[in-house]
Design a protein around this motif. Sequence first.
Motif, mmCIF file in Angstrom:
data_model
loop_
_atom_site.group_PDB
_atom_site.id
_atom_site.type_symbol
_atom_site.label_atom_id
_atom_site.label_comp_id
_atom_site.label_asym_id
_atom_site.label_seq_id
_atom_site.Cartn_x
_atom_site.Cartn_y
_atom_site.Cartn_z
ATOM 1 N N TYR A 123 -1.240 7.616 -85.555
ATOM 2 C CA TYR A 123 -2.175 8.211 -86.520
ATOM 3 C C TYR A 123 -2.807 9.510 -85.994
ATOM 4 O O TYR A 123 -2.738 10.548 -86.662
ATOM 5 N N PRO A 124 -3.418 9.522 -84.793
ATOM 6 C CA PRO A 124 -3.961 10.799 -84.283
ATOM 7 C C PRO A 124 -2.879 11.840 -83.996
ATOM 8 O O PRO A 124 -3.126 13.045 -84.131
ATOM 9 N N LEU A 125 -1.670 11.372 -83.620
ATOM 10 C CA LEU A 125 -0.584 12.333 -83.385
ATOM 11 C C LEU A 125 -0.196 13.047 -84.680
ATOM 12 O O LEU A 125 0.126 14.243 -84.674
ATOM 13 N N PHE A 126 -0.202 12.328 -85.785
ATOM 14 C CA PHE A 126 0.110 12.918 -87.088
ATOM 15 C C PHE A 126 -0.894 14.037 -87.416
ATOM 16 O O PHE A 126 -0.494 15.147 -87.818
ATOM 17 N N LEU A 127 -2.167 13.757 -87.212
ATOM 18 C CA LEU A 127 -3.183 14.786 -87.481
ATOM 19 C C LEU A 127 -3.068 15.948 -86.502
ATOM 20 O O LEU A 127 -3.259 17.117 -86.876
ATOM 21 N N ALA A 128 -2.746 15.647 -85.248
ATOM 22 C CA ALA A 128 -2.579 16.721 -84.272
ATOM 23 C C ALA A 128 -1.422 17.638 -84.673
ATOM 24 O O ALA A 128 -1.512 18.872 -84.575
ATOM 25 N N GLY A 129 -0.320 17.038 -85.145
ATOM 26 C CA GLY A 129 0.830 17.835 -85.577
ATOM 27 C C GLY A 129 0.486 18.761 -86.730
ATOM 28 O O GLY A 129 0.871 19.935 -86.745
ATOM 29 N N MET A 149 5.080 16.927 -86.670
ATOM 30 C CA MET A 149 4.365 16.349 -87.810
ATOM 31 C C MET A 149 5.290 15.432 -88.600
ATOM 32 O O MET A 149 4.909 14.321 -88.992
ATOM 33 N N SER A 150 6.520 15.894 -88.835
ATOM 34 C CA SER A 150 7.469 15.101 -89.628
ATOM 35 C C SER A 150 7.830 13.804 -88.915
ATOM 36 O O SER A 150 7.882 12.729 -89.531
ATOM 37 N N LEU A 151 8.089 13.877 -87.608
ATOM 38 C CA LEU A 151 8.466 12.679 -86.868
ATOM 39 C C LEU A 151 7.325 11.677 -86.791
ATOM 40 O O LEU A 151 7.537 10.464 -86.929
ATOM 41 N N ALA A 152 6.096 12.172 -86.596
ATOM 42 C CA ALA A 152 4.943 11.262 -86.539
ATOM 43 C C ALA A 152 4.763 10.545 -87.875
ATOM 44 O O ALA A 152 4.526 9.327 -87.921
ATOM 45 N N SER A 153 4.885 11.292 -88.989
ATOM 46 C CA SER A 153 4.722 10.660 -90.306
ATOM 47 C C SER A 153 5.878 9.704 -90.589
ATOM 48 O O SER A 153 5.685 8.655 -91.207
ATOM 49 N N TRP A 154 7.084 10.043 -90.130
ATOM 50 C CA TRP A 154 8.231 9.148 -90.332
ATOM 51 C C TRP A 154 8.012 7.820 -89.591
ATOM 52 O O TRP A 154 8.264 6.740 -90.120
ATOM 53 N N LEU A 155 7.509 7.905 -88.358
ATOM 54 C CA LEU A 155 7.247 6.680 -87.596
ATOM 55 C C LEU A 155 6.122 5.876 -88.242
ATOM 56 O O LEU A 155 6.128 4.636 -88.199
ATOM 57 N N LEU A 156 5.153 6.563 -88.854
ATOM 58 C CA LEU A 156 4.096 5.836 -89.554
ATOM 59 C C LEU A 156 4.647 5.092 -90.770
ATOM 60 O O LEU A 156 4.210 3.987 -91.092
ATOM 61 N N VAL A 157 5.601 5.717 -91.466
ATOM 62 C CA VAL A 157 6.255 5.010 -92.574
ATOM 63 C C VAL A 157 6.981 3.775 -92.052
ATOM 64 O O VAL A 157 6.928 2.696 -92.648
ATOM 65 N N LEU A 158 7.628 3.930 -90.900
ATOM 66 C CA LEU A 158 8.377 2.805 -90.317
ATOM 67 C C LEU A 158 7.463 1.705 -89.773
ATOM 68 O O LEU A 158 7.958 0.630 -89.414
ATOM 69 N N SER A 159 6.160 1.959 -89.695
ATOM 70 C CA SER A 159 5.247 0.938 -89.156
ATOM 71 C C SER A 159 5.235 -0.310 -90.038
ATOM 72 O O SER A 159 4.846 -1.387 -89.581
#
Length: 681
Positions: A123-129, A149-159
Amino acid sequence: MGLVVSAIAFLFAVAVLGAAAKRLPQASTVVYGGTAAACALIALWAALRLAGGGPDAALVLPVGLPWIQAHLRADALSAVFLIVVNLGGITASLFGWGYERAHHDSHSGPQGGSQDGPVLPLYPLFLAGMNMVLIAADAFTFLLSWEFMSLASWLLVLSTHREPETPKAARLYIIMASFGTACLLLAFGVLATAHGDYSFAAIRDHAPAAGAAALVVVLILLGAGSKAGLVPLHVWLPLAHPAAPSHVSALMSGVMTKVAVYAMIRVLFDLLGEPDWWWGGVTMGFGALTAVMGVLYALMQDDVKRLLAYSTVENIGAIVIALGLALVFKAAHTPVIAALALAAALLHVVNHSLFKSLLFFAAGAMLTATGSRDLNRLGGLIHRMPTTAVLALIGATAISALPPLNGFVGEWLLFQAILNAPALSEWSLKIEIAVVGAALALATALAAACFVRLYGIAFLGRPRSRAAGEAVEVGRAMRLGMAVPAVLCVVLGVLPTPLIRLFEPALRLLVEAGPFDGRAYQPWFWLAPTSAIGNSYNGLIMLVVIALLSVVLVLGIHRKASDRVRWSIPWGCGFDGPDPAAVTQYTASSFGQPIRRAFGSTVFRARDHVDMPAPGDTRPARLSVTWTDPAWVVVVEPLSRAVGWLAEKANRLQFLTIRRYLTLMFLALVVLLVMVAVTQR
């Protein structure tokens, strides 16, 4: 600038802490609290930067490729979007803290810690990106941050990978994200080819030739448009946004799509130099198509979060229409009207980030209370969740562009720019803008119908399931997370002028004028931009008039209405027998049927299928609806086949002999040497 970089570094530190201590009871408090604090610091810095003016903040970090380094810069445009991203980060952190506790306390681990493991560090990595994208000042840092940013959000979707729809959503999202990054990579490659310098300052000083500029415009619309959700590149949004946790969905839909809008503005208005008129024409066409198709998609959805994701497509269309108008007026050398259109775009960026975050939070609250996102299993929540119902009503009213809320102001400002089309000399543009204005009006009207349907089915009527009938109000943190954007929707609707004045440095940077230029008197409580038609808006007067009319209406009803009281079951059609609500009240499907038949039967090939039992059969009759998204047929399926074909061809490379590998390496070296010789000539 050092403060912003330090806050982003703090977000990385919070992510590491979240990964290391994710099973401790205090982990979510530390992660969401630390993220909110860092976002608040960046948002405050950006607001002070805009209010105080002064030179751009810049920094060069000794990281990245040896001959490039990382150039960071925050000008007025970056500051506007830093406020949008980090304001969304603050409210999402507040809501996410309560959401995570509500969803996972009952599944806590042996030590009582949170099971929200994957989300806490990402979550914080997504905002940092997202923050890094906004302060990047060279193509390498921009693309690196964009991909991060894209990879962090993709991993969040995969959560939420245990959900059956998540793998498909994540796979499609990563394909579309890779496609967008490839387009942006090619665009910056074209921009930097002439002089070989990837810094934005060098690109800005060497405007490309007409052919190269045209190619960059197309690539940016494809690359940033796929992330923003432009039709027909929107297909990932309705799958990925519902798959993520609700506070992440709010960030993806309300904030990340705005980072894509930032990329469009940065390239089209800042790096490419003086625009040509057709850039705006093409951009407006994409925007109008996106706005109308997005709201039609939304009207056919029964899943609350999927409906909201499609609604984002519609709002992105409105923003892109405003950007196209600004390009057209800038090319026509009418900078004040261009500033008016661009102010409408920026105001709608802020507005959409607020009411879309609020509505995704409300969807998360409904999901927490009932365990369902299906409209046909909700109903009557206004009695069980009164605070959520009031806040969701504010969000639904704002996104429907009804006065005196902020959505109305953004649409009003956009129509002011559209009504200035007669100032243009190109007849083709005048006709196109008239058509675009009609399409925008249609989309706005359909959006109001869409959110009447959403609110009416979810909160009014009778509960359509036991879970809806037994729902309880969500916790204080989640309600506070919804209340902050709701209050801002009201404030910006009543007093929008101070915010637009705060944006003036960004407008002057991009179009060298402000929307209020040429007016001698500009009180802060009136919104009176300079335009050929000279209209103005006062939210305070609008609020007072609506309040007075409401009081008069209530008094009139109480005085004139009959004193006789007849008690009956709501939606009972006058019968007092067994509760008939489940079969007599409107469903989401029946509410949308007229519009689906009017618009969807041709565009989406929507068809109703009725399963009618034979006489004597006691089974209930059933109605099902099927429809096809044309974008899947036009874009996704051909793209998937192409990716599969390429993967199959590439797979053969791993079975070559040593001699063939050496031959390939030799040929690659020869090709590279030829390319270097040609470019160095």
